[in-house]
Design an enzyme around this catalytic site. Structure first.
Site, PDB file in Angstrom:
ATOM      1  N   ASP A  45      44.774  34.424  40.398  1.00 52.58           N
ATOM      2  CA  ASP A  45      45.189  33.641  39.225  1.00 52.58           C
ATOM      3  C   ASP A  45      46.522  34.147  38.675  1.00 52.58           C
ATOM      4  O   ASP A  45      47.045  33.595  37.703  1.00 52.58           O
ATOM      5  CB  ASP A  45      44.087  33.591  38.152  1.00 52.58           C
ATOM      6  CG  ASP A  45      43.716  34.957  37.611  1.00 52.58           C
ATOM      7  OD1 ASP A  45      44.320  35.958  38.023  1.00 52.58           O
ATOM      8  OD2 ASP A  45      42.800  35.021  36.760  1.00 52.58           O
ATOM      9  N   ASP A  84      40.079  32.938  43.673  1.00 51.04           N
ATOM     10  CA  ASP A  84      39.905  33.670  42.409  1.00 51.04           C
ATOM     11  C   ASP A  84      39.283  32.728  41.372  1.00 51.04           C
ATOM     12  O   ASP A  84      39.774  31.614  41.178  1.00 51.04           O
ATOM     13  CB  ASP A  84      41.298  34.120  41.935  1.00 51.04           C
ATOM     14  CG  ASP A  84      41.255  35.374  41.092  1.00 51.04           C
ATOM     15  OD1 ASP A  84      40.159  35.952  40.909  1.00 51.04           O
ATOM     16  OD2 ASP A  84      42.341  35.799  40.628  1.00 51.04           O
ATOM     17  N   LYS A 114      36.534  35.964  44.095  1.00 46.17           N
ATOM     18  CA  LYS A 114      36.707  37.177  43.297  1.00 46.17           C
ATOM     19  C   LYS A 114      36.488  36.811  41.840  1.00 46.17           C
ATOM     20  O   LYS A 114      36.884  35.729  41.404  1.00 46.17           O
ATOM     21  CB  LYS A 114      38.110  37.760  43.477  1.00 46.17           C
ATOM     22  CG  LYS A 114      38.363  38.986  42.596  1.00 46.17           C
ATOM     23  CD  LYS A 114      39.684  39.628  42.863  1.00 46.17           C
ATOM     24  CE  LYS A 114      40.835  39.024  42.113  1.00 46.17           C
ATOM     25  NZ  LYS A 114      40.715  38.989  40.633  1.00 46.17           N
ATOM     26  N   GLU A 116      36.434  38.781  37.747  1.00 45.60           N
ATOM     27  CA  GLU A 116      36.710  39.985  36.962  1.00 45.60           C
ATOM     28  C   GLU A 116      35.488  40.371  36.133  1.00 45.60           C
ATOM     29  O   GLU A 116      34.753  39.505  35.658  1.00 45.60           O
ATOM     30  CB  GLU A 116      37.887  39.720  36.008  1.00 45.60           C
ATOM     31  CG  GLU A 116      39.184  39.424  36.716  1.00 45.60           C
ATOM     32  CD  GLU A 116      40.362  39.231  35.753  1.00 45.60           C
ATOM     33  OE1 GLU A 116      40.207  39.478  34.536  1.00 45.60           O
ATOM     34  OE2 GLU A 116      41.444  38.856  36.235  1.00 45.60           O
ATOM     35  N   GLU A 183      42.264  47.866  39.401  1.00 46.35           N
ATOM     36  CA  GLU A 183      43.644  47.598  38.974  1.00 46.35           C
ATOM     37  C   GLU A 183      44.061  48.515  37.830  1.00 46.35           C
ATOM     38  O   GLU A 183      43.355  48.642  36.825  1.00 46.35           O
ATOM     39  CB  GLU A 183      43.763  46.128  38.530  1.00 46.35           C
ATOM     40  CG  GLU A 183      45.162  45.783  38.031  1.00 46.35           C
ATOM     41  CD  GLU A 183      45.461  44.296  37.958  1.00 46.35           C
ATOM     42  OE1 GLU A 183      44.624  43.483  38.405  1.00 46.35           O
ATOM     43  OE2 GLU A 183      46.544  43.949  37.460  1.00 46.35           O
TER      44      GLU A 183
HETATM   45  O1  KIV Z   1      45.183  37.399  40.449  1.00 44.80           O
HETATM   46  C1  KIV Z   1      45.599  38.297  41.180  1.00 44.80           C
HETATM   47  O2  KIV Z   1      46.601  38.152  41.883  1.00 44.80           O
HETATM   48  C2  KIV Z   1      44.861  39.558  41.206  1.00 44.80           C
HETATM   49  C3  KIV Z   1      45.460  40.707  41.939  1.00 44.80           C
HETATM   50  C4  KIV Z   1      46.591  41.270  41.165  1.00 44.80           C
HETATM   51  C5  KIV Z   1      44.452  41.721  42.296  1.00 44.80           C
HETATM   52  O3  KIV Z   1      43.818  39.648  40.641  1.00 44.80           O
END
Ligand code: KIV
Length: 268
Positions: A45, A84, A114, A116, A183
């Site tokens: 994202d 994401d 993915k 968070e 991160e």
């Molecule tokens: O959104 C993204 O690009 C990320 C990476 C920085 C790990 O979460």
């Protein structure tokens, strides 16, 4: 060419081979990163910032994520594609998290998702796994918590917050994630997490002891002005593009481009 899967990523970790991941948002860049042998492409994202010019990642929508994941998936012949989950698509309910993950896989062609967060996400993660979708976790500086953190701030610097991160990593592993992005945390904390869980950790600003690394591609190629401390620039694309475009502008204006070699002729 053989597609990499979660099994390959886990196998690389078990045999001590470092894992590479980069962000990708479009077909052409995905094809290049794939041809270069990158193991995983994350349709992050961060597109909100580097593609759309937004200040944070918070305005990215599920539709943005699906559209860009489709494009990346078309270019990824070998690399595994991770979609994401944007802000607001998995925090409200477990059902939302499952439904939106299914859309990223079904419409976007993601091969894993993915999301968070820590233990507050366990129920959503279990639901997504039950739907047959591999999940990558993300701890530390989770950019979707920008307002809670008061900006993009390094996390886990105190004894107490470091301990919480280690506990959260263990809880996410237990829930069944196949890998974990760490991160912007001190390298010592990332090392301890990596040593205390069996799944691979993928670091960004988390030092050298993670199982693999990820960077935002536009940052590492020098295509984007912002540069965090942890970014190594492997190219100066902005500089190269600037001089190429300045040259083009000059040649069009002084009438040296196009000459007849770049022009069609009528058949004789
Ligand atoms: O959104 C993204 O690009 C990320 C990476 C920085 C790990 O979460």
């Amino acid at each position: 060419m053989k597609k990499k899967t979660v099994l390959d990523i886990m196998e690389m970790n078990e045999s001590g081979n470092k894992i590479t991941m980069l962000t990708a948002y479009d077909y052409v860049m995905a094809s290049i990163l794939d041809e270069a042998g990158t193991d995983m492409l994350l349709v992050g994202d961060t597109m909100g910032m580097v593609v759309f010019g937004q200040k944070t990642t918070l305005q990215v929508t599920l539709e943005d994520s699906i559209r860009h994941t489709q494009a990346v998936a078309r270019g990824a012949k070998s690399a595994m594609v991770i979609g994401d989950l944007p802000f607001g698509t998995f925090q409200i309910s477990r059902e939302d998290a499952i439904r939106n993950s299914v859309k990223l896989v079904q419409l976007g062609n993601a091969e894993a998702i993915k999301l968070e967060g820590g233990s507050e996400r366990i129920s959503a993660i279990e639901g997504i796994l039950d739907a047959g979708i591999p999940v990558m976790g993300h701890l530390g500086l989770t950019p979707q918590s920008y307002h809670k953190f008061g900006g993009f701030k390094v996390q886990g610097r105190s004894e107490e917050t470091a301990k919480t991160l280690i506990e959260e990593a263990r809880a996410l592993e237990e829930a069944g994630i196949f890998s974990l992005v760490l991160e912007a945390i001190p390298w010592e904390v990332a090392k301890e997490i990596t040593e205390s869980i069996a799944i691979p950790t993928i670091g960004i600003g988390a030092g050298p002891y993670c199982s693999g690394q990820v960077l935002v591609t536009y940052d590492m190629l020098g295509y984007f002005d912002f540069k965090a401390k942890f970014v190594k620039r492997y190219a100066n694309l902005k500089g190269q593009i600037l001089s190429a475009v300045q040259e083009y502008n000059k040649e069009v204006r002084n009438k040296t481009f196009p000459d007849l070699t770049y022009s069609y002729e009528r058949p004789k």
